[in-house]
Design a protein around this motif. Structure first.
Motif, PDB file in Angstrom:
ATOM      1  N   VAL A  39      36.656 -11.387  16.501  1.00  0.00           N
ATOM      2  CA  VAL A  39      35.984 -11.735  15.379  1.00  0.00           C
ATOM      3  C   VAL A  39      36.409 -11.483  14.137  1.00  0.00           C
ATOM      4  CG1 VAL A  39      33.755 -13.057  14.209  1.00  0.00           C
ATOM      5  CG2 VAL A  39      34.491 -13.216  17.112  1.00  0.00           C
ATOM      6  N   LEU A  40      36.221  -9.894  13.873  1.00  0.00           N
ATOM      7  CA  LEU A  40      36.771  -9.597  12.454  1.00  0.00           C
ATOM      8  C   LEU A  40      37.842 -10.011  12.674  1.00  0.00           C
ATOM      9  CD1 LEU A  40      34.445  -6.499  12.312  1.00  0.00           C
ATOM     10  CD2 LEU A  40      33.712  -8.713  11.199  1.00  0.00           C
ATOM     11  N   THR A  41      39.322  -9.430  13.327  1.00  0.00           N
ATOM     12  CA  THR A  41      40.431  -9.441  13.147  1.00  0.00           C
ATOM     13  C   THR A  41      40.716 -11.038  12.688  1.00  0.00           C
ATOM     14  OG1 THR A  41      40.894  -8.168  14.352  1.00  0.00           O
ATOM     15  CG2 THR A  41      42.758  -9.619  14.236  1.00  0.00           C
ATOM     16  N   SER A  42      39.949 -11.822  13.416  1.00  0.00           N
ATOM     17  CA  SER A  42      39.787 -13.679  13.394  1.00  0.00           C
ATOM     18  C   SER A  42      39.839 -14.276  11.195  1.00  0.00           C
ATOM     19  CB  SER A  42      39.305 -13.874  13.680  1.00  0.00           C
ATOM     20  OG  SER A  42      40.499 -14.301  15.414  1.00  0.00           O
ATOM     21  N   PHE A  43      38.554 -13.446  11.575  1.00  0.00           N
ATOM     22  CA  PHE A  43      38.088 -13.744  10.091  1.00  0.00           C
ATOM     23  C   PHE A  43      38.662 -13.223   8.901  1.00  0.00           C
ATOM     24  CE2 PHE A  43      35.065 -12.314   6.441  1.00  0.00           C
ATOM     25  CZ  PHE A  43      34.887 -13.889   6.191  1.00  0.00           C
ATOM     26  N   LEU A  44      39.540 -11.989   8.712  1.00  0.00           N
ATOM     27  CA  LEU A  44      40.613 -11.177   8.056  1.00  0.00           C
ATOM     28  C   LEU A  44      41.552 -12.175   8.153  1.00  0.00           C
ATOM     29  CD1 LEU A  44      39.609  -7.565   8.750  1.00  0.00           C
ATOM     30  CD2 LEU A  44      39.104  -9.246   6.969  1.00  0.00           C
ATOM     31  N   VAL A  45      42.080 -12.886   8.656  1.00  0.00           N
ATOM     32  CA  VAL A  45      43.475 -12.898   8.601  1.00  0.00           C
ATOM     33  C   VAL A  45      43.142 -14.772   8.831  1.00  0.00           C
ATOM     34  CG1 VAL A  45      45.025 -14.733  10.624  1.00  0.00           C
ATOM     35  CG2 VAL A  45      44.349 -12.664  11.285  1.00  0.00           C
ATOM     36  N   ASP A  46      42.009 -16.152   8.591  1.00  0.00           N
ATOM     37  CA  ASP A  46      41.334 -16.590   7.826  1.00  0.00           C
ATOM     38  C   ASP A  46      41.398 -16.263   6.528  1.00  0.00           C
ATOM     39  OD1 ASP A  46      41.718 -18.044  10.007  1.00  0.00           O
ATOM     40  OD2 ASP A  46      39.658 -18.242  10.306  1.00  0.00           O
ATOM     41  N   LEU A  47      41.265 -15.190   6.032  1.00  0.00           N
ATOM     42  CA  LEU A  47      40.671 -14.938   4.371  1.00  0.00           C
ATOM     43  C   LEU A  47      42.498 -14.733   3.668  1.00  0.00           C
ATOM     44  CD1 LEU A  47      37.928 -12.556   4.133  1.00  0.00           C
ATOM     45  CD2 LEU A  47      37.543 -15.251   4.183  1.00  0.00           C
ATOM     46  N   VAL A  48      42.868 -13.903   4.874  1.00  0.00           N
ATOM     47  CA  VAL A  48      44.296 -13.267   4.180  1.00  0.00           C
ATOM     48  C   VAL A  48      45.555 -14.536   3.720  1.00  0.00           C
ATOM     49  CG1 VAL A  48      46.335 -12.031   4.244  1.00  0.00           C
ATOM     50  CG2 VAL A  48      43.999 -10.905   4.867  1.00  0.00           C
ATOM     51  N   TYR A  49      45.459 -15.526   5.084  1.00  0.00           N
ATOM     52  CA  TYR A  49      46.697 -16.247   4.832  1.00  0.00           C
ATOM     53  C   TYR A  49      46.533 -17.079   4.390  1.00  0.00           C
ATOM     54  CZ  TYR A  49      49.161 -19.295   7.729  1.00  0.00           C
ATOM     55  OH  TYR A  49      50.427 -20.042   8.229  1.00  0.00           O
ATOM     56  N   PRO A  50      45.212 -17.246   3.215  1.00  0.00           N
ATOM     57  CA  PRO A  50      45.758 -18.581   2.227  1.00  0.00           C
ATOM     58  C   PRO A  50      46.497 -17.405   0.849  1.00  0.00           C
ATOM     59  CG  PRO A  50      44.039 -18.809   2.722  1.00  0.00           C
ATOM     60  CD  PRO A  50      44.060 -17.570   3.628  1.00  0.00           C
ATOM     61  N   LEU A  51      46.271 -16.352   1.188  1.00  0.00           N
ATOM     62  CA  LEU A  51      47.287 -15.656  -0.109  1.00  0.00           C
ATOM     63  C   LEU A  51      48.496 -15.111  -0.021  1.00  0.00           C
ATOM     64  CD1 LEU A  51      44.362 -12.671  -0.487  1.00  0.00           C
ATOM     65  CD2 LEU A  51      44.398 -14.588  -2.051  1.00  0.00           C
ATOM     66  N   LEU A  52      48.823 -15.969   1.418  1.00  0.00           N
ATOM     67  CA  LEU A  52      50.186 -15.753   1.680  1.00  0.00           C
ATOM     68  C   LEU A  52      51.061 -16.807   1.377  1.00  0.00           C
ATOM     69  CD1 LEU A  52      49.650 -13.242   4.843  1.00  0.00           C
ATOM     70  CD2 LEU A  52      50.603 -12.500   2.516  1.00  0.00           C
ATOM     71  N   PRO A  54      50.969 -20.272  -0.295  1.00  0.00           N
ATOM     72  CA  PRO A  54      50.002 -21.334  -0.657  1.00  0.00           C
ATOM     73  C   PRO A  54      49.391 -22.498  -0.933  1.00  0.00           C
ATOM     74  CG  PRO A  54      51.947 -20.431  -2.172  1.00  0.00           C
ATOM     75  CD  PRO A  54      52.056 -19.585  -0.329  1.00  0.00           C
ATOM     76  N   ARG A  55      50.760 -22.991   0.031  1.00  0.00           N
ATOM     77  CA  ARG A  55      50.285 -24.726   0.381  1.00  0.00           C
ATOM     78  C   ARG A  55      49.309 -24.960   1.102  1.00  0.00           C
ATOM     79  NH1 ARG A  55      55.370 -25.077   4.690  1.00  0.00           N
ATOM     80  NH2 ARG A  55      54.303 -22.723   5.132  1.00  0.00           N
ATOM     81  N   ILE A  56      48.595 -24.351   1.222  1.00  0.00           N
ATOM     82  CA  ILE A  56      47.364 -24.207   2.211  1.00  0.00           C
ATOM     83  C   ILE A  56      46.306 -23.505   1.504  1.00  0.00           C
ATOM     84  CG2 ILE A  56      48.304 -23.883   4.460  1.00  0.00           C
ATOM     85  CD1 ILE A  56      46.920 -21.339   4.557  1.00  0.00           C
ATOM     86  N   ARG A  57      46.517 -23.682  -0.656  1.00  0.00           N
ATOM     87  CA  ARG A  57      45.015 -23.283  -0.930  1.00  0.00           C
ATOM     88  C   ARG A  57      44.492 -24.587  -1.426  1.00  0.00           C
ATOM     89  NH1 ARG A  57      48.262 -18.862  -5.292  1.00  0.00           N
ATOM     90  NH2 ARG A  57      48.108 -17.744  -3.388  1.00  0.00           N
ATOM     91  N   ARG A  58      43.144 -24.008  -1.342  1.00  0.00           N
ATOM     92  CA  ARG A  58      41.879 -25.686  -1.492  1.00  0.00           C
ATOM     93  C   ARG A  58      42.292 -26.331  -2.957  1.00  0.00           C
ATOM     94  NH1 ARG A  58      36.570 -24.486   1.662  1.00  0.00           N
ATOM     95  NH2 ARG A  58      37.397 -24.604   3.441  1.00  0.00           N
ATOM     96  N   VAL A  59      42.368 -26.743  -3.709  1.00  0.00           N
ATOM     97  CA  VAL A  59      42.703 -27.483  -4.792  1.00  0.00           C
ATOM     98  C   VAL A  59      40.571 -27.540  -5.581  1.00  0.00           C
ATOM     99  CG1 VAL A  59      42.696 -29.656  -6.823  1.00  0.00           C
ATOM    100  CG2 VAL A  59      44.210 -28.606  -4.191  1.00  0.00           C
TER     101      VAL A  59
END
Length: 59
Positions: A39-52, A54-59
């Protein structure tokens, strides 16, 4: 498999010995630890993925 090749005791071998000796608290602890790490690994990936990506960042 890695534990067998390198002859090192690891979590898999501990879990196997716990199951064979019916050590329920040990087996439950390993399962809970594995679930928490997943769960922690999945959570960290979800947090880091938008940084890697930029197409999926929220507006």
């Amino acid at each position: 498999m890695t534990e067998t090749v390198f002859s090192r005791q690891g979590l898999g071998r501990v879990l196997q010995n716990g199951v064979l000796s019916q050590d329920i608290p040990l087996v439950q602890g390993v399962v809970v630890l594995s679930a928490v790490l997943f769960v922690l690994t999945s959570f960290l990936v979800d947090l880091v993925y938008p940084l890697l990506d930029p197409r999926i960042r929220r507006v």
